[in-house]
Scaffold this motif. Structure first.
Motif, PDB file in Angstrom:
ATOM      1  N   GLY A 104       0.775  -1.230   0.000  1.00 19.78           N
ATOM      2  CA  GLY A 104       0.000   0.000   0.000  1.00 19.78           C
ATOM      3  C   GLY A 104       0.805   1.277   0.000  1.00 19.78           C
ATOM      4  O   GLY A 104       0.254   2.364  -0.155  1.00 19.78           O
ATOM      5  N   SER A 110      -1.681   1.745  -5.284  1.00 14.75           N
ATOM      6  CA  SER A 110      -2.017   0.492  -4.598  1.00 14.75           C
ATOM      7  C   SER A 110      -3.410  -0.001  -4.989  1.00 14.75           C
ATOM      8  O   SER A 110      -3.903  -0.963  -4.411  1.00 14.75           O
ATOM      9  CB  SER A 110      -1.920   0.683  -3.087  1.00 14.75           C
ATOM     10  N   ARG A 116       0.615  -2.833  -6.299  1.00 15.60           N
ATOM     11  CA  ARG A 116       0.995  -3.351  -4.973  1.00 15.60           C
ATOM     12  C   ARG A 116       2.258  -4.201  -5.061  1.00 15.60           C
ATOM     13  O   ARG A 116       3.144  -4.097  -4.217  1.00 15.60           O
ATOM     14  CB  ARG A 116      -0.162  -4.138  -4.364  1.00 15.60           C
TER      15      ARG A 116
END
Length: 147
Positions: A104, A110, A116
């Motif tokens: 994150g 993200s 991610r």
């Protein structure tokens, strides 16, 4: 195959900022990998033969986010012998926990799986840089190897 090996050796020396060896020298220039498995061999020079012309030091304990427990002493050993040294770190597909804790935050969004994953890779690199900074090692090259 021999020509390719000589070209790779010459390229590695160029990347390291060293003079490229002649063909005869390249055939007899050897180096050694020093990483966490060699920690137990500290008293015997980490298993590096006297003929080694350079070393490549592992920053991790085999996986990302795990520091080689004796990397600082290995760097000091190489510096004390004036052996040219480079470093390598490991990159791997993250565990669920690593994806959760590092996915994150970082330079990528993200909101996607790819973002991610990229953020975890970024965190792996930052971990390696933190190790280099902590031990005061500024190698000319840091190799990133996949697990």
């Amino acid at each position: 195959t021999r020509r390719r090996l000589l070209a790779l050796v010459s390229a590695a020396f160029a990347v390291a900022g060293l003079a490229a060896p002649s063909r005869a020298q390249a055939a007899t220039t050897y180096g050694n990998d020093i990483s966490w498995p060699q920690c137990a061999a500290a008293g015997s020079g980490y298993g590096v033969p006297a003929t080694a012309a350079f070393v490549v030091l592992g920053l991790t304990n085999g996986l990302p986010f795990t520091e080689n427990p004796c990397v600082a002493s290995q760097v000091a050993w190489a510096k004390g012998r004036a052996l040219p040294a480079q470093a390598y770190t490991m990159a791997a597909y993250p565990t669920s926990s690593q994806l959760q804790s590092n996915g994150g935050s970082g330079p990528w969004s993200s909101s996607t799986v790819a973002g991610r994953l990229a953020n975890v890779g970024y965190a792996e690199a930052r971990y390696a840089v933190a190790t280099l900074t902590r031990i005061g090692f500024r190698p000319p090259v840091v190799w990133v190897l996949p697990v």
